[in-house]
Write an enzyme that holds these catalytic residues in place. Structure first.
Site, PDB file in Angstrom:
ATOM      1  N   ARG A 175       0.827  -1.210   0.000  1.00  0.00           N
ATOM      2  CA  ARG A 175       0.000   0.000   0.000  1.00  0.00           C
ATOM      3  C   ARG A 175       0.858   1.255   0.000  1.00  0.00           C
ATOM      4  O   ARG A 175       0.473   2.282  -0.561  1.00  0.00           O
ATOM      5  CB  ARG A 175      -0.932   0.002   1.216  1.00  0.00           C
ATOM      6  N   LYS A 212       7.483  -2.578   6.138  1.00  0.00           N
ATOM      7  CA  LYS A 212       7.492  -3.888   5.485  1.00  0.00           C
ATOM      8  C   LYS A 212       8.361  -3.884   4.232  1.00  0.00           C
ATOM      9  O   LYS A 212       8.856  -4.929   3.812  1.00  0.00           O
ATOM     10  CB  LYS A 212       6.058  -4.295   5.126  1.00  0.00           C
ATOM     11  N   ASP A 246      -2.950   0.131  -3.974  1.00  0.00           N
ATOM     12  CA  ASP A 246      -3.949   0.039  -2.915  1.00  0.00           C
ATOM     13  C   ASP A 246      -5.259  -0.457  -3.515  1.00  0.00           C
ATOM     14  O   ASP A 246      -5.676   0.026  -4.572  1.00  0.00           O
ATOM     15  CB  ASP A 246      -4.141   1.426  -2.286  1.00  0.00           C
ATOM     16  N   LEU A 247      -5.920  -1.412  -2.861  1.00  0.00           N
ATOM     17  CA  LEU A 247      -7.187  -1.937  -3.374  1.00  0.00           C
ATOM     18  C   LEU A 247      -8.261  -0.851  -3.480  1.00  0.00           C
ATOM     19  O   LEU A 247      -9.209  -1.003  -4.242  1.00  0.00           O
ATOM     20  CB  LEU A 247      -7.694  -3.075  -2.480  1.00  0.00           C
ATOM     21  N   VAL A 295      -3.179 -11.793  -3.243  1.00  0.00           N
ATOM     22  CA  VAL A 295      -3.206 -12.037  -1.799  1.00  0.00           C
ATOM     23  C   VAL A 295      -3.864 -10.881  -1.052  1.00  0.00           C
ATOM     24  O   VAL A 295      -4.503 -11.080  -0.019  1.00  0.00           O
ATOM     25  CB  VAL A 295      -1.768 -12.262  -1.263  1.00  0.00           C
ATOM     26  N   ALA A 296      -3.721  -9.674  -1.563  1.00  0.00           N
ATOM     27  CA  ALA A 296      -4.208  -8.477  -0.867  1.00  0.00           C
ATOM     28  C   ALA A 296      -5.710  -8.547  -0.613  1.00  0.00           C
ATOM     29  O   ALA A 296      -6.481  -8.995  -1.461  1.00  0.00           O
ATOM     30  CB  ALA A 296      -3.884  -7.228  -1.687  1.00  0.00           C
ATOM     31  N   THR A 297      -6.110  -8.104   0.573  1.00  0.00           N
ATOM     32  CA  THR A 297      -7.535  -8.037   0.905  1.00  0.00           C
ATOM     33  C   THR A 297      -7.754  -6.919   1.921  1.00  0.00           C
ATOM     34  O   THR A 297      -6.922  -6.724   2.818  1.00  0.00           O
ATOM     35  CB  THR A 297      -8.026  -9.389   1.471  1.00  0.00           C
ATOM     36  N   LYS A 349     -14.866 -12.208   1.572  1.00  0.00           N
ATOM     37  CA  LYS A 349     -14.093 -13.328   1.029  1.00  0.00           C
ATOM     38  C   LYS A 349     -14.980 -14.290   0.228  1.00  0.00           C
ATOM     39  O   LYS A 349     -14.551 -14.846  -0.788  1.00  0.00           O
ATOM     40  CB  LYS A 349     -13.376 -14.083   2.142  1.00  0.00           C
ATOM     41  N   GLY A 386      -7.252 -22.491   5.507  1.00  0.00           N
ATOM     42  CA  GLY A 386      -7.689 -22.626   6.882  1.00  0.00           C
ATOM     43  C   GLY A 386      -6.982 -21.634   7.788  1.00  0.00           C
ATOM     44  O   GLY A 386      -6.299 -20.715   7.322  1.00  0.00           O
TER      45      GLY A 386
END
Length: 341
Positions: free
Chosen positions: A37, A43, A63-64, A83-85, A174, A202
């Site tokens: 982001r 990070k 950024d989403l 992978v981003a959410t 999701k 999981g």
């Protein structure tokens, strides 16, 4: 092209799963485009510190909530790991009213960027097992098995035990996004040969590259820490799935790469190596880690007779390396190392 010449993109490269996946891909010799982001985020330093990063890693800011930003990172790639959410809604957003809208719109835009690229062969979406509840539509009982045919009933009249607005939004986000992604495999207009794979994971334990405990590691350890919020998340998961599907972060990332390296693969593949109750997790902690004084009441939970029936990944040839014991042991070792325990 040789596999090692493949160029791959990982959205959400600074996340718990994303950073571990980026490191694995680099170790295997792939050229990696990773998005964060903000490139000013701490990070960024973690990703740039990977041994192969200087030669094979390119970072992009995306950024989403501004999904068009992912276009540059996707260009020229052979495979994309989405992978981003969005976990928390940006209240200042006038474009989307909640994380569900943001996740759906972002994923649609990323798919279209893959299609426009002309190079992306497969889009692999990191889904959540929260989308795979074996609850019957009326919510009164469970089916006998959890497998790829199970979809969480999104029924506002149902009252999911232990849920709150965050759990509800994340489950809707999701589930709806995964269904949207899978629908592209059946696009009547064709997808130009682009395949879509979804991997509902999981509860993930094990190690981390980050300097702090991820949300899922905190949930795995909630019986030890006694944290009420993370314990509520664990109870919500069990109430929705019948039991708790566990999987090691290393197996999760290897499963993603397995779905990339196979010559042709599309559709839905649940990812968990064990399916246990909270009572069984608590019992293991009490027996092997008495120093944590896990409450005896955690062992007294009710038993639900729902089996884990997903074998699709293994039928394709994937082999899980971590069982329940190793997942929980590694999670505790990791938490001790980073100072969480």
């Amino acid at each position: 092209m040789e596999k090692r010449e493949w160029k791959v993109c990982v959205t959400g490269g600074g996340s718990f799963i994303g950073s571990y996946l980026v490191n694995k891909l680099l170790q295997k010799g792939y050229i990696v485009h990773a998005t964060l982001r903000s490139l000013k985020d701490a990070k960024t330093g973690i990703l740039r510190g990977f041994p192969e990063a200087k030669e094979k890693l390119v970072l992009f800011e995306a950024d989403l909530y501004s999904p068009h930003q992912f276009e540059a990172a996707i260009q020229g790639c052979d495979f994309v790991f989405h992978v981003a959410t969005p976990l928390n809604h940006e209240p200042g957003s006038s474009q989307y009213k909640n994380t569900v809208e943001a996740a759906l719109a972002g994923s649609k835009t990323i798919f279209m960027s893959c299609l426009r690229s002309g190079t992306v062969k497969r889009l692999i979406y990191t889904a959540s097992v929260l989308s795979s509840s074996p609850l019957k539509e009326d919510g009164t009982a469970f089916k006998d098995f959890v497998d790829e045919t199970c979809w969480t009933p999104l029924n506002d009249s149902l009252s999911y035990v232990y849920h709150d607005d965050h759990h509800k939004d994340y489950t809707y986000s999701k589930t709806l996004t995964e269904k949207e992604m899978l629908s592209y495999n059946n696009n009547e207009n064709g997808c130009g040969g682009l395949e879509v794979v979804t991997i509902p994971c999981g509860l993930i334990g094990g190690d981390t590259i980050q300097s702090f405990a991820s949300g899922s590691i905190a949930v795995c350890l909630s019986l030890i820490t006694g944290n009420s919020e993370t314990y509520k998340s664990l109870k919500f998961l069990e109430s929705l799935l019948g039991k708790v599907p566990l999987v090691h972060i290393d197996d999760v990332c290897e499963a993603h790469i397995f779905c990339m390296e196979n010559s042709s693969m599309k559709g839905r593949f649940l990812c968990a190596s064990s399916y246990v109750s909270i009572a069984e997790i608590a019992g293991y902690y009490i027996q092997h880690y008495p120093e944590f004084n896990v409450k005896q009441e955690y062992v007294e939970g009710k038993k639900v007779d729902v089996k884990w029936g997903s074998t699709k990944l293994c039928e394709k040839g994937f082999v899980y390396k971590y069982d329940t014991k190793k997942i929980l042991d590694d999670t505790i070792e990791c938490a001790r190392r980073i100072g969480y325990l």
